[in-house]
Every structure is written in structure tokens, then in C-alpha cells.
Design a protein around this motif. Structure first.
Motif, PDB file in Angstrom:
ATOM      1  N   ILE A  88      -7.027  14.141  -6.045  1.00 40.07           N
ATOM      2  CA  ILE A  88      -6.017  15.018  -6.640  1.00 40.07           C
ATOM      3  C   ILE A  88      -5.159  15.535  -5.503  1.00 40.07           C
ATOM      4  CG2 ILE A  88      -5.618  17.067  -8.039  1.00 40.07           C
ATOM      5  CD1 ILE A  88      -8.561  16.620  -9.042  1.00 40.07           C
ATOM      6  N   LYS A 128      -4.878  24.313  -9.089  1.00 38.49           N
ATOM      7  CA  LYS A 128      -4.942  25.326  -8.056  1.00 38.49           C
ATOM      8  C   LYS A 128      -6.085  24.968  -7.133  1.00 38.49           C
ATOM      9  CE  LYS A 128      -6.076  30.141  -7.461  1.00 38.49           C
ATOM     10  NZ  LYS A 128      -6.439  31.391  -8.126  1.00 38.49           N
ATOM     11  N   GLY A 129      -5.929  25.273  -5.880  1.00 40.43           N
ATOM     12  CA  GLY A 129      -6.991  25.020  -4.930  1.00 40.43           C
ATOM     13  C   GLY A 129      -6.778  25.901  -3.729  1.00 40.43           C
ATOM     14  N   TYR A 130      -7.302  25.467  -2.593  1.00 46.73           N
ATOM     15  CA  TYR A 130      -7.194  26.278  -1.403  1.00 46.73           C
ATOM     16  C   TYR A 130      -5.736  26.532  -1.024  1.00 46.73           C
ATOM     17  CZ  TYR A 130      -7.808  27.919   3.309  1.00 46.73           C
ATOM     18  OH  TYR A 130      -7.761  28.675   4.454  1.00 46.73           O
ATOM     19  N   THR A 131      -4.873  25.532  -1.222  1.00 49.15           N
ATOM     20  CA  THR A 131      -3.467  25.691  -0.827  1.00 49.15           C
ATOM     21  C   THR A 131      -2.645  26.457  -1.865  1.00 49.15           C
ATOM     22  OG1 THR A 131      -2.876  23.583  -1.819  1.00 49.15           O
ATOM     23  CG2 THR A 131      -3.497  23.543   0.497  1.00 49.15           C
ATOM     24  N   ASN A 171       1.176  17.898  -9.012  1.00 50.09           N
ATOM     25  CA  ASN A 171       0.058  17.084  -8.529  1.00 50.09           C
ATOM     26  C   ASN A 171      -0.014  15.746  -9.254  1.00 50.09           C
ATOM     27  OD1 ASN A 171      -0.842  19.009  -6.762  1.00 50.09           O
ATOM     28  ND2 ASN A 171      -2.478  19.779  -8.083  1.00 50.09           N
ATOM     29  N   ALA A 225      -2.023  19.339   0.054  1.00 46.72           N
ATOM     30  CA  ALA A 225      -3.018  19.737  -0.933  1.00 46.72           C
ATOM     31  C   ALA A 225      -3.782  18.485  -1.356  1.00 46.72           C
ATOM     32  CB  ALA A 225      -2.338  20.380  -2.136  1.00 46.72           C
ATOM     33  N   VAL A 226      -5.081  18.454  -1.083  1.00 42.44           N
ATOM     34  CA  VAL A 226      -5.876  17.248  -1.357  1.00 42.44           C
ATOM     35  C   VAL A 226      -7.282  17.625  -1.798  1.00 42.44           C
ATOM     36  CG1 VAL A 226      -6.899  15.159  -0.413  1.00 42.44           C
ATOM     37  CG2 VAL A 226      -4.695  15.915   0.445  1.00 42.44           C
ATOM     38  N   MET A 227      -7.749  16.989  -2.841  1.00 45.82           N
ATOM     39  CA  MET A 227      -9.150  17.095  -3.239  1.00 45.82           C
ATOM     40  C   MET A 227      -9.659  15.683  -3.512  1.00 45.82           C
ATOM     41  SD  MET A 227     -11.927  18.428  -4.379  1.00 45.82           S
ATOM     42  CE  MET A 227     -12.001  20.149  -4.855  1.00 45.82           C
ATOM     43  N   GLY A 245     -10.929  26.429  -7.687  1.00 47.46           N
ATOM     44  CA  GLY A 245      -9.721  25.697  -8.085  1.00 47.46           C
ATOM     45  C   GLY A 245      -9.925  25.062  -9.440  1.00 47.46           C
ATOM     46  N   TYR A 246      -8.906  24.381  -9.906  1.00 43.88           N
ATOM     47  CA  TYR A 246      -8.995  23.674 -11.181  1.00 43.88           C
ATOM     48  C   TYR A 246      -7.875  22.652 -11.216  1.00 43.88           C
ATOM     49  CZ  TYR A 246      -5.302  27.011 -12.118  1.00 43.88           C
ATOM     50  OH  TYR A 246      -4.161  27.751 -12.012  1.00 43.88           O
ATOM     51  N   THR A 247      -8.008  21.691 -12.096  1.00 40.06           N
ATOM     52  CA  THR A 247      -6.959  20.684 -12.290  1.00 40.06           C
ATOM     53  C   THR A 247      -6.761  20.500 -13.783  1.00 40.06           C
ATOM     54  OG1 THR A 247      -7.463  19.557 -10.229  1.00 40.06           O
ATOM     55  CG2 THR A 247      -6.301  18.284 -11.897  1.00 40.06           C
ATOM     56  N   GLU A 297     -10.371  20.348 -15.404  1.00 42.50           N
ATOM     57  CA  GLU A 297     -11.518  20.007 -14.561  1.00 42.50           C
ATOM     58  C   GLU A 297     -11.745  21.088 -13.505  1.00 42.50           C
ATOM     59  OE1 GLU A 297     -11.501  15.190 -14.210  1.00 42.50           O
ATOM     60  OE2 GLU A 297      -9.922  16.309 -13.201  1.00 42.50           O
ATOM     61  N   ILE A 313     -14.327  21.697 -10.166  1.00 39.56           N
ATOM     62  CA  ILE A 313     -15.408  21.247  -9.296  1.00 39.56           C
ATOM     63  C   ILE A 313     -16.090  22.474  -8.728  1.00 39.56           C
ATOM     64  CG2 ILE A 313     -15.886  20.131  -7.096  1.00 39.56           C
ATOM     65  CD1 ILE A 313     -13.448  18.303  -7.979  1.00 39.56           C
ATOM     66  N   LYS A 348     -11.930  23.078   3.414  1.00 33.12           N
ATOM     67  CA  LYS A 348     -10.720  23.878   3.532  1.00 33.12           C
ATOM     68  C   LYS A 348     -10.964  25.213   2.888  1.00 33.12           C
ATOM     69  CE  LYS A 348      -7.371  21.441   1.928  1.00 33.12           C
ATOM     70  NZ  LYS A 348      -6.172  20.866   1.274  1.00 33.12           N
TER      71      LYS A 348
HETATM   72  N1  LIG Z   1     -12.489  23.328  -7.261  1.00 30.65           N
HETATM   73  C1  LIG Z   1     -11.558  22.529  -7.779  1.00 30.65           C
HETATM   74  N2  LIG Z   1     -11.748  22.016  -9.016  1.00 30.65           N
HETATM   75  C2  LIG Z   1     -10.841  21.212  -9.574  1.00 30.65           C
HETATM   76  N3  LIG Z   1      -9.704  20.871  -8.972  1.00 30.65           N
HETATM   77  C3  LIG Z   1      -9.448  21.340  -7.737  1.00 30.65           C
HETATM   78  C4  LIG Z   1     -10.356  22.190  -7.086  1.00 30.65           C
HETATM   79  N4  LIG Z   1      -9.846  22.493  -5.875  1.00 30.65           N
HETATM   80  C5  LIG Z   1      -8.669  21.853  -5.783  1.00 30.65           C
HETATM   81  N5  LIG Z   1      -8.419  21.160  -6.897  1.00 30.65           N
HETATM   82  C6  LIG Z   1      -7.220  20.335  -7.190  1.00 30.65           C
HETATM   83  O1  LIG Z   1      -6.771  19.746  -5.995  1.00 30.65           O
HETATM   84  C7  LIG Z   1      -5.444  20.204  -5.687  1.00 30.65           C
HETATM   85  C8  LIG Z   1      -5.307  20.379  -4.194  1.00 30.65           C
HETATM   86  O2  LIG Z   1      -6.342  21.223  -3.755  1.00 30.65           O
HETATM   87  P1  LIG Z   1      -6.234  22.104  -2.430  1.00 30.65           P
HETATM   88  O3  LIG Z   1      -5.908  21.158  -1.311  1.00 30.65           O
HETATM   89  O4  LIG Z   1      -7.580  22.749  -2.309  1.00 30.65           O
HETATM   90  O5  LIG Z   1      -5.127  23.107  -2.680  1.00 30.65           O
HETATM   91  C9  LIG Z   1      -5.300  21.484  -6.473  1.00 30.65           C
HETATM   92  O6  LIG Z   1      -3.929  21.751  -6.756  1.00 30.65           O
HETATM   93  C10 LIG Z   1      -6.094  21.203  -7.700  1.00 30.65           C
HETATM   94  O7  LIG Z   1      -5.352  20.431  -8.629  1.00 30.65           O
END
Ligand SMILES: Nc1ncnc2c1ncn2[C@@H]1O[C@H](COP(=O)(O)O)[C@@H](O)[C@H]1O
Ligand SMILES: Nc1ncnc2c1ncn2[C@@H]1O[C@H](COP(=O)(O)O)[C@@H](O)[C@H]1O
Ligand SMILES: Nc1ncnc2c1ncn2[C@@H]1O[C@H](COP(=O)(O)O)[C@@H](O)[C@H]1O
Ligand code: NA
Ligand code: NA
Ligand code: NA
Lengths: 104, 314, 314, 314, 104, 104
Positions: free
Chosen positions: A12, A41-44, A56, A84-86, E32-34, E60, E62, E102
Motif C-alpha cells: 500500500i 492513514k499510517g505513520y506518514t 494511495n 508512504a509505504v506498507m 493506520g488503516y486502508t 483493512e 494491520i 516507521k
Molecule cells: N496499520 C495499518 N493498517 C492498514 N493500513 C495501513 C496501516 N499503516 C499504514 N497503512 C496504509 O499504508 C499507507 C502508508 O502507510 P505509512 O507509510 O505508514 O503512512 C497508509 O496511507 C495506509 O493506507
């Protein structure tokens, strides 16, 4: 009918990376991929797709364990810091008409 | 000060966004509106170019491109040494402010048209010319002219972005088809233009409002920069306009172009070219501060600039 | 009876849906069309308000709001005791029928315009005022004025829904900008209005047809209610119109507003406020029965009402 | 040869696609534009039909439908025995070329209008009549009239596809509402028509460009067929036009219809009816070769055909 | 590179619940969520997205086993009776550059 | 709260098959399905959704092992030869308020 246990790697990340990732998959030898639009939403932070730079994609690649690891490593190494990567990997059983399948 | 309806639509969007009303334009519609605006602006400029000798415009053109290279170089040290931004963030913000905003340009044209003030109709040529230089400056400020940079891919991204292609395409079609040819497609591109702009600004207001929450994170410097730098670059653009012998309307438009900050083409290019730059920072400044400022206060101000320069310059 | 083209588009959609043709408008387009309709209606009303003294309208306004509270209270016992619906379902359906449908209003205006019948142009004010009261009544009928209800969130949802914001925003912009200001954006909002309405109704026909399969599930009472209650509330609205001294056109529009049932704002609000209500039940009635009835038969009927009331009232 | 602006938009799309510019119309917008085109064309034809005695048109109508059955039967052996395509692929491509392209028709109408050449306004009737027969021929060529084929489902798919429903719906509404009725919705369907067509062609150019990479795969035969067969069927259509006593404009339109290949309705139908046919093959030919050829070179050529036939025929 | 076995909880429900669910996740402590748009059919009938009240989202999250259970329980308790809801949990391996990742 | 380990079968195929698949599910007795729009690449080439005939759907059905096998076999037998199709099966745990659930 033939089934094979294999891996499903899900990535993602930012829509901006779509073309780059596709090139990467081709180069690394993936047999295919599936992409859907997503928000999240995530860390970023929140990426709710209101602005082109804020949307995304959710990318899936079905492949064997080795390639899944290669892809995961490549993505983490190349994009994790700045984008932003998961990335996560799961187990699935692919169903095909015979051992060789359509594609291999 | 009586506000144009298109500005009222922007304010409606801003207010609706601030009170968190459940409203937004579907993104397909937002894109549709922006495609119409880009093509319409290009076509208008192209029609005018078909009446001009291109040779006559060459000196002006080069001066404007030069301004496109200079503006980000002025912004960068301010951001780096006064704002104490990281180098890459300073370069990225500078690229945004060196480039231009098509929405701001469209509102400025609407402003002039409503007041029946003459301007050089070929200004869209300057608009498209100003899109790109600042992006190149931003990249070079961080990467140098290093061979490691994948320039091929970058230039492709920068020169073949949607807005450049549509503006340039519109210019060329307007130039080839001329006034009568383009007349036949006025029913989509010209008659509803101001309504399309109004709806576009409604969504921009909603978006700008959603940037406000990011504002706090970046503090007062960004707020100040987002207001003061446009005024400063508006002065530069206005000054150049007078030097090039533009009319008051044309001078005001060049000031507006200089003062406007990109929020579409540059963010996309930066994400590819300088991914380590913080994208929210630049977008908050360009979209959350400078765009509203320009739409509501900047444009009348740049008009004043143009009038003043013409008084002292003429 | 010769049908207006917009009604023919509705019938086309209805037929295409009933034979299960592979067709639908993309949802982004449907939203685009409805945004244009809402803003255009608001703007038209706002222009008129700019010519009126608001004070003069206050008594009428209050009477109309009162009707918005009364209508659902009339519908509720019918639904609960004759229709034997669950309490929460009866309240939800009552809220739908107490509120209004912008699409129905637009067709009624088109009807009057085509026949060159005068009406009070500020009617959109009544349209927006009638959106909300019935929702509040529906909620209170089930929850009481209990402190447990999260009124803050609910009122936010209800008063800042898309249609209220766009209608009200249009009214305000039209009011501030006045006739000449709004003239400049006519190319998007007014000139294509009737075509936009036609396309909107095409999709509404398709949607209404897809509700038909649900009809069987809920039986004859719902069918009857969906036809009879609008006629009844149309009489009330028409009567009020005459009492307020509205013209025949205005009376007919107020009757139409009273007779119309919401299928956008109220369903969304009910899903949040009364989630235990069956959403399909209300939507089937409002969208599958009452909307087609009003578009095809109701509007000419409410015109007759208005003429009759004026004969006996004048 | 001076190009119409709509053709310039197509070329812009083609060029942007070939240099892989990051651009495309959202698919919701593409659909919106095509819905407007289909309805507008239908409405225009319907208005004309309301002035005609349907009986008078019956012989022409039957001749045109016959052509719709004959054209794919002419294409099939060429594809099968000269092109050495698989039977099912030959049948599928033949179905595409026997049917028609609404986009091509719209450009041809624009061409005539720009040059103020008269044509029979009821031509949209022929357009809709030519959509279906070739599809049936294609299926029968492969499946025979076998009872195993699920004809019910197929005919539903074929006769109730989006373009047939919208064209036919437009025809009927235009026919019922007549000139004055339809006038009221001109602001969406007629005034912006040519602009809508321009934007539509921009996207078509982008799509056509993306087909080019497939071209290499299928080699020279397909390229030749995609250019030569339209010329050939254009002659047939033109000849029929003269025989039916159509004007030069009408003859040219019938030639264009015959020469055009479907890239929307037929691909969708083939995917259901003949899934073992290679869908890329037909689409590459119809969209990547024949459509651009017709838009840029074919239409003026079919005009020449019509003039020539009228010289020798009249 | 570091991998951690964890849970992926997927919720398919009405679009109307999007904001409410996001608030819930924040409150319950999800990292986070997607979200993607979806349509479907289940016990409550066909939800094909033709009308705003008829469209679904696929969400979703995680997270570790404990949070997945908390989220599942909260959703079932709060929304299951009155809304179209489907909840399921699977196992995945998240890939990150180092143990902390992260976000944590 | 009650949980049940069951199967999640995912089918990625051409959008043109959406209605046909839905009929198939009903006939085979699936309790529901979820569909999202997708694009991708596989053995049959790139399907990037630029043209209606080029777009994919991603279909999920939650069901017991037996039905998952039936569905997989039906799809492979009926569509694999002529259409772009990818089918895979994974394990998930469905969460419901009680043993019977809403739907069964
Ligand atoms: N715990 C999580 N559960 C589900 N999706 C996530 C999670 N953390 C991040 N993501 C997805 O991965 C994207 C990038 O994550 P991040 O790099 O942590 O900002 C976010 O915009 C979400 O769509
Ligand atoms: N067996 C199933 N397989 C896949 N998705 C399902 C299933 N049951 C329900 N869903 C999804 O969950 C949504 C709500 O389910 P329900 O509450 O059972 O109506 C449906 O609209 C589907 O999108
Ligand atoms: N290895 C893969 N990983 C992920 N998705 C795939 C893979 N192979 C095929 N797909 C998806 O399934 C669709 C049809 O596959 P195919 O029949 O192989 O062309 C493709 O368009 C992709 O969306
Ligand atoms: Na600038
Ligand atoms: Na009502
Ligand atoms: Na043809």
C-alpha cells in the motif's frame, strides 16, 4: 485442477509510485499484479485522496516465497524512507487448470 | 470592495470546509473542470498568437523565462536561512513559488474582464512558459547537475505533465484554427468558462480549508512566507511587465503569475524528483495560504501595483 | 397532455431500467448534475431575495417551517396505525415525506416555465427551509428529546448536508452578487439547466426502476401511501400557498414541495440518526413510488389544486 | 486541407499519447461526453423524423439494414482467407467493421456543417439501425443458428446496449417532443456539442495512441485491412446513398457509416458472445488504425466519393 | 530487514460508517488503516452502489492479535445489528526496515 | 462473540463477467460477495482499465472449504480458457455475534 501454495505480497503506497512499481515488477520477474485505488492513514499521516498527491494504491502480487522476499526488500530499501509505504505478505493457494497454468 | 461571484464560490467552499460540511466535488469532476479551464486558457492565447508575429514576442518571452529561473533562486535563501528549512524542503517550496497557478491566473483574467480592463491576450503563453523553469531550479539546487539524476525521466515528467500539455495543446490548436475555427467550440470552452471556474473554486476552497489543520504544524514562518513572498514576487512581475511595455492589465497578470504558487504540477514533479522533501509543507503553503490570499486580496493588490508602476513608469 | 422533454427523459430511464438495459450514469456525473441543479436553484432564489425586503418574507417563512414540522406528524400515525409499521420505520418514512425533493421541485419549475406561468422566484428559500424540520421530527418521535442522543453530531449532519449547503450557498451568493453578477456564470448554471435536469432525470428513472423489485416486498400499503399521502400533503401545501397570498404558480410550487419526498438528504441522515430503521422501505416509497408519481401525474394535479384554491380563495 | 478544430484535438491526443504524456480523461467524463453525443445525435434525428412520414423512409431503411448484413459477410472471407485469421477472429473483426462508430459519424456531421453542406437530418436513424446486424452476422458465422447459443441473453446484450438505448431514446424523445420541445434542452445537448466532441476526440486520440504498441504484434495485414476495407465499404455505402437518392451530404454520411468500425458496442458484445475471439486484435484494428484513418483522411475522401457518384449518378 | 507476524482485520460495511469507523480506530489505538470502495451482497441484501446509501467500503487494519480482537468486538457490538457488516481476520507478515519500523 | 475459521476465495477477472459471476454465486449458494474495481497485468497482458473491455474486478467470497473448491472449479472450467482470470484461496477467521450469525 491444480492448486499451489504460494505467497501474496500486498503493497500500500502512494499513487505517484504506480508506474515505477510496475517497472520494478517487470524487472524483478513478477508474472502479474493487481492494483486498486485506496485511501488510508499510517505513520506518514492521513492520505484521503482529496488531492492527487494524497491518494494511495493497493498493489497485490502473487508469486513464490523467494520473489516475494525480493520484492519486499527492494521496496523497503528503495521507497520506505521517502514515501508512504506498507508491505505485508500472506499465504494463499492459487488454483489453475493444470500444473503449468496459463502463465508458466 | 465588491467580490466577483467566482470569489464568492471560493469563500463558500472555504467556509463549508472549515465547518466540516459533508461535501466535495467528485475527483473526476474536478479534473474535468480543470481540463476545460486549461484548454480554454490555451485556446484563447493561441487565437491571439495567430494574430501576432512570433518574432516580436521573442524578447518578452525570454525575459519571462528568465524570471521563472530567478524567482525560485530568490525564494530559496529566504526559506533556507530565515525559515531554517532543510535544504531539500527549501528547494521544493522555492520551486512551488517560482512556478505558477492556473486557477489564480483564471481568477485574475475574470477580474480584468469584469472591469473591462484590456490585457494582452497572449498571456497564456507566459503562463505555460513559467510552469517549468522553477522545477528545474528546485531540482538542481538539491542534486546539482549530477549525472546520477535520471534527467530523462524527470524532464519527461516535467515537460509532459498534464497542465503543460493541455495549455500548450490549446495554444497550438487556437493558433492553427484561428478565431473562426475556435468559435465553433465556444459552447463548451468559452460560454460556461466563468461558471466552470466558479465550481472549480468551490472545490479549491474546500481543499484549502482542509489544509488549515496542517498550518499549525508549520508555524508562523510559513504563514508569513506564504503572504509576503507573493507580494514581493508580484512586485517583480509587475516591474517586469512595465519594462516589457505591457498594458496595465498585462502588467497585473504578469504580477499575478509571479505571485502565484503551483499546487498541481510542481507537487507531482517534486514527489518524483525530490521525494525526500516534505510534500505537505509545500502544499500547505501554496494551497492553504497563498492561493486564498491571492484570490481574495492579492489580485486587487497586483492591480494596484500595475497602476502604480504605470504611473511612475509611463 | 403533452409531456415535457425532461419528463420524457425520466420515462426513458424508467423503461431502460425496467427492461434491464446495461446503462447508468457514472456516479460522479450524477453528483455533478445534482450540484449544478442545487446551485442553480439556490442562485435563482438568491437573486430574487436581493430584490426583496427580508422582513416582508418572515411571516411566510415561519408558516412554511411550521408546515415542515406538521407534515411528518400527520404522516406518522397513518404509517404506524394503519400501515402497522414498526415505530422507527414509521418515523423514518414520515421524515422522508415531511422533507422535500429538489428534483421534483426542478421539474415543477420547468413545468411552470414551459407554460409561462408566473411564480414567486424566492421559492428556493422555502425549499431549503423544508429540508430539515421533518428530520428533526423523525428523530424526536423515536428518541424523544433524550440527552443520550448525540445531538451535536446529528445536527451537524443534518444542517451541513450537501444539499442544504449548496442551496443555502447558492442563495447567499445570488443574494450578494445580484442579477448582473450571477449573469456572468449563467453559461454553466442557467443555459444548460433544463438539459442538466433531463440527464439527471434519465438516471433517476433508472434508479426508480431498480426500486421496483423491492416494491413487492412491502406490499400494497406502501404503494397506496406513496400515492395518497402526496396528494393529501399537496392539498395542505396548496392551501397554505393560497393563505399566504401566493400566485397560482407559487401555490402550485408549495403544493409540490409539500407533496414531494426526500430521497437524498433524509436517507443519509436517518442512517446515522435512526440506524435501526429499514432504509430500503423509505427509499422504495420515496424513490420508487412517489417520485415517479409526482413527476408524471402529481405536478399537473398540484397545478389544478392551485387553480381550484385560487377560484374559491380569491 | 485545413483541419477542423475537433480533428486537431484528436491529433493532440494522438501526439500526447505517443510521447507518453501523463494525461487521460477520467473514465466518468469520457462516458459523460459520449452520453451527450449519443443523445444529441438521437435527438437531432428524432426532430427530423417528426417531420417525415415514416412510411416514406421504409424502403431506404430496409436497404440500409441489408447493407448492415452484407458488409460483415464481405469482410469475413478477406480476413479468413487472405489474412489467415482464425475463424472466430475473422468473424469478430468482420462484426466490428460491419457495425458503425458514433464518433466517426459525429466528426462527419461536423465536417458537413462547417462547410454548410446539406444532408438528410434523419441519418441518425440509419446510424442506430447499422449498429446491430453485423453483430448478429458475426455470431452466426461462428455458432451457426445453433440452439445451444443463449440467444435470449445475447439479444438482450446486443439490443439493449448503452449506445442503442441512448440513440433510440434520443430519436424517440426528439420525435415526440418535436423541434420546440427539444429547443429547451439545447443548452446541454446542442450548443456545446462540438466542444464535447472535441474533448471526446482528445481522449480517443490518447486511446488510439495506446493501441499502437499492439499494432506491431499483428503485422501488416491488419494495417492494410484497417485502411483498405473502409475505403471499399465507403464505396459501397456511397453507392447505396446515390441509389437511395440521398443528397451529396447524405451520401457522404452513409459512406462514412459503412466505412466506420465499432469500438464500443461490438467489442462488448463479442466478449460475451464469442469470448474465444482475441479482443485486442479487433480493437487494435478498429481503434488504432481505422478510426484515426477515417477522422483524418477518410471523411474528406468519402466526401469526394459522394461528389463523384453524384456526377456519374445524377 | 525485519518481519513480524501479525493480524490483518478486514471490515466490509456501509460507506456511511466511514468517518465513525475512523474515529473508532483512532480511539482504539490503531496505527493506520486502508480503505477501498466496494459493492457486494450479504445477508442484508444487494448493495451495488447505485445509490449513496447502497455503497460499501472495504477497510483493512494491520495490528496485533489483541487489537484485532478489540476492534472486531467493538464493531460487532456497535454496528452489527443495524448495519450491513462483515468482519474477518487473517494472518500476515509485515515487512519493515528494522524492528521499530516507521510507526512504532 | 463467535469466530469461525473459513475460506476466502478471491477472483480477479474481466469486468465483463461481473453479472455472470453474480448469477453463478447465487446458483452455487454463496451467502454473499464483495467486489472492487481493479486493474492489472497477467498472462493475458496489461488490463489497465483505459478501455471498458480492459478493466478488471476483484471479487471476494467468504465461504466454507467445500464451496470455495466448487466455486474455484466452476470458474476455472468455465472462464479460464477465454478470459483473463486469476483465482486464489486463503484462510480467514470470520467474526460474528453468535454461532448462527446474521446470515445462516
Ligand atoms: N496499520 C495499518 N493498517 C492498514 N493500513 C495501513 C496501516 N499503516 C499504514 N497503512 C496504509 O499504508 C499507507 C502508508 O502507510 P505509512 O507509510 O505508514 O503512512 C497508509 O496511507 C495506509 O493506507
Ligand atoms: N459471504 C460473503 N463473502 C464476501 N463478502 C460478503 C459476504 N457476506 C457479506 N459480504 C460483504 O459484506 C457486506 C455486508 O454484509 P451483510 O451485513 O451480510 O449484508 C455485503 O454487502 C458484502 O459486501
Ligand atoms: N501474479 C499475479 N499477481 C497478482 N495479480 C495477478 C497475477 N497474475 C494475474 N493477476 C491478475 O489477474 C488478472 C487476469 O490474469 P491473467 O488471466 O493471467 O491475464 C490480471 O489482469 C491481474 O489483475
Ligand atoms: Na510564481
Ligand atoms: Na414533503
Ligand atoms: Na461499418
Amino acid at each position: 485442477m491444480f492448486t499451489r501454495r504460494t505467497k501474496l505480497i500486498t503493497i500500500i503506497t502512494e499513487s505517484a509510485l504506480e508506474h515505477t512499481l510496475i517497472d520494478d515488477f517487470d524487472r524483478l520477474g513478477a508474472g502479474g499484479y493487481t492494483i486498486t485505488n485506496a485511501r488510508g492513514k499510517g505513520y506518514t499521516g492521513v492520505r484521503d485522496g482529496r488531492w492527487p498527491t494524497d491518494s494511495n494504491i493497493r498493489v497485490e502480487v502473487i508469486c513464490d516465497t523467494e520473489l516475494a522476499d525480493t520484492i519486499a526488500e527492494h521496496i523497503i530499501k528503495t521507497y520506505y524512507r521517502d514515501y508512504a509505504v506498507m508491505v505485508y505478505i500472506g499465504d494463499v493457494t492459487v488454483v489453475k487448470p493444470d500444473k503449468s497454468g496459463k502463465g508458466s | 470592495m465588491s467580490l466577483d461571484p467566482v470569489v464568492l464560490f471560493f469563500i463558500l467552499g472555504l467556509c463549508a470546509g472549515l465547518v466540516r460540511a459533508e461535501m466535495r466535488l467528485p475527483s473526476a469532476i474536478y479534473e474535468f473542470l480543470s481540463i476545460i479551464l486549461l484548454l480554454a486558457i490555451g485556446l484563447k492565447g493561441g487565437i491571439e498568437l495567430s494574430k501576432q508575429s512570433i518574432g516580436d514576442l521573442l524578447p518578452d518571452t525570454m525575459a519571462v523565462v528568465a524570471m521563472g529561473f530567478v524567482l525560485p533562486l530568490l525564494a530559496f535563501p529566504l526559506l533556507r536561512y530565515i525559515g531554517r528549512l532543510e535544504k531539500v524542503d527549501a528547494a521544493s517550496v522555492a520551486a512551488h513559488y517560482g512556478s505558477v497557478s492556473v486557477g489564480t491566473y483564471a481568477v485574475a483574467v475574470t477580474y480584468l474582464t469584469a472591469q473591462q480592463i484590456y490585457f494582452e491576450e497572449y498571456m497564456p503563453l507566459f503562463l505555460v512558459l513559467l510552469e517549468v523553469p522553477a522545477i528545474l531550479v528546485g531540482i538542481v539546487l538539491v542534486r546539482g547537475i549530477s549525472k546520477n539524476t535520471r534527467w530523462g525521466k524527470l524532464l519527461h515528467e516535467v515537460f509532459l505533465g498534464k497542465s503543460v500539455v493541455l495549455l500548450l495543446g490549446g495554444l497550438l490548436i487556437g493558433w492553427v484554427a484561428g478565431p473562426e475555427g475556435v468559435e465553433s467550440i465556444a459552447g463548451l470552452f468559452f460560454d460556461p468558462f466563468k461558471g466552470v471556474l466558479a465550481l472549480f473554486l468551490l472545490e479549491m476552497g474546500l481543499i484549502a480549508a482542509s489544509q488549515v489543520s496542517c498550518l499549525r504544524r508549520y508555524g508562523l514562518f510559513l504563514l508569513g512566507f506564504g503572504v509576503v513572498f507573493p507580494i514581493f514576487s508580484g512586485l517583480i512581475g509587475g516591474g517586469l511587465g512595465v519594462m516589457l511595455g505591457l498594458s496595465i492589465g498585462g502588467t497585473m497578470l504578469l504580477a499575478t503569475l509571479a505571485a502565484s504558487a503551483s499546487y498541481i504540477a510542481v507537487p507531482a514533479a517534486m514527489r518524483i524528483a525530490l521525494p525526500e522533501a516534505n510534500p505537505t509543507l509545500s502544499l500547505t503553503a501554496a494551497l492553504g495560504i497563498t492561493f486564498p490570499f491571492n484570490i481574495i486580496f492579492g489580485i486587487p493588490l497586483y492591480h494596484k501595483f500595475a497602476e502604480y508602476f504605470h504611473t511612475i513608469g509611463g
